[in-house]
Design a protein around this motif. Structure first.
Motif, short mmCIF file in Angstrom:
data_model
loop_
_atom_site.label_atom_id
_atom_site.label_comp_id
_atom_site.label_asym_id
_atom_site.label_seq_id
_atom_site.Cartn_x
_atom_site.Cartn_y
_atom_site.Cartn_z
N GLN A 75 -32.20 2.39 -11.63
CA GLN A 75 -31.75 1.09 -11.06
C GLN A 75 -31.26 0.06 -11.98
O GLN A 75 -31.95 -0.32 -12.90
N GLU A 77 -29.20 -3.67 -12.16
CA GLU A 77 -28.78 -4.73 -11.47
C GLU A 77 -27.93 -5.64 -12.68
O GLU A 77 -28.14 -5.79 -13.64
N THR A 79 -26.18 -9.58 -12.50
CA THR A 79 -25.95 -10.76 -12.08
C THR A 79 -24.89 -11.62 -12.92
O THR A 79 -24.52 -11.29 -13.95
N LYS A 97 -24.21 -10.71 -7.42
CA LYS A 97 -25.16 -9.86 -7.72
C LYS A 97 -24.83 -8.61 -7.18
O LYS A 97 -24.67 -8.38 -6.06
N ARG A 99 -25.88 -3.98 -7.42
CA ARG A 99 -27.10 -3.12 -7.95
C ARG A 99 -26.62 -1.64 -7.71
O ARG A 99 -25.63 -1.28 -6.94
N THR A 126 -24.23 2.09 -4.80
CA THR A 126 -23.94 0.94 -5.30
C THR A 126 -23.90 0.11 -4.30
O THR A 126 -23.29 0.55 -3.29
#
Length: 265
Positions: A75, A77, A79, A97, A99, A126
């Motif tokens: 995973q 992420e 930002t 943001k 992911r 995604t």
């Protein structure tokens, strides 16, 4: 190694340098492979993430270690993505943001003398989690990357007897549906958008599979020949999609080619 390059390219496309969350990357290699160390260094330099290299000898196996197995879950992420408001062309904001989540599984080995197999499955998803355009939230960040992908390859080389040196093989690659472009969203009413919605530039590609076949014969240690047929079923598909009107390229149609190799001395 090709797979690692594709992963690195996908990361570079979806997540700019310096924006990938910190965390170690696990990479499998054939024991003693020096090129894997080189790629590990490049991934660390480009994405700022440590790479832990694990020899395939440590992977779980079946059939008396003839079939190696591997699996990974990840995973990522991101930002504060760079955003340039259309009305403020000289201003760049750090907002939003996104992911990416995925699963990879692979099996490879020589299950019988001369018979090699390799197969894998990849799941990638995604998503926009926060964005300046709320309509995008929940949508895919990189829809051109298939959510599901399956690859299988096999090759058999006759180990002994009259046909020793002859080989046959094939592969199949399946991709789930994808799309490129920007969907229609709610925008302020203007001359260009009198109905209050932007014009969709989405290009969609249904799921498809590509089948390849090969045959070869090793005459001697110095001489070998092979014949390959790519895209046996002559499937029409996009190798790359972007949006309506540009950046869409068809994949290679059925192609037959022969190769003669001679090594000296």
């Amino acid at each position: 190694m090709t797979h690692l390059r594709l992963v690195a390219a996908a990361l570079a496309f979806a997540f700019p340098v310096g924006a990938v969350a910190a965390g170690p990357v696990l990479m499998h290699r054939d024991p003693g492979c020096p090129c894997c160390e080189k790629w590990a260094q490049q991934v660390k330099a480009q994405f700022g993430r440590a790479v832990r290299v694990v020899d395939d000898a440590n992977r779980p196996a079946l059939m008396n270690d003839r079939l190696l197995l591997s699996a990974a879950v990840y995973q990522i992420e991101q930002t504060n993505r760079i955003f340039n408001p259309p009305e403020l062309t000289t201003v760049y904001l750090q907002v939003g943001k996104v992911r990416s989540r995925g699963i990879e599984a692979e099996a490879t080995g020589e299950i019988l003398p001369g018979w090699r197999v390799n197969g894998g499955y990849t799941y990638t998803r995604t998503k926009y989690l926060e964005d300046t355009q709320p309509q995008y939230e929940g949508l895919s960040l990189t829809p051109i990357i298939p959510r599901h992908m399956i690859k299988a390859f096999t090759n058999y080389t006759v180990p002994a007897g009259t046909l020793r040196g002859a080989s046959v093989g094939g592969s199949v690659t399946w991709f789930s549906e994808t799309f490129g472009g920007t969907p229609s969203i709610v925008v302020p009413v203007s001359v260009a958008t009198p109905n209050g919605r932007s014009i969709s530039s989405v290009v969609r590609q249904p799921a498809y599979a590509v089948v390849d076949l090969r045959a070869g014969y090793k005459v001697s240690e110095q001489l070998s020949l092979s014949v390959n047929v790519a895209n046996v079923l002559d499937k029409t598909y996009y190798a790359r999609i972007s949006s309506t009107g540009r950046g869409n390229y068809y994949g290679t149609p059925r192609t037959v080619f022969a190769t003669l190799r001679f090594a000296y001395p």
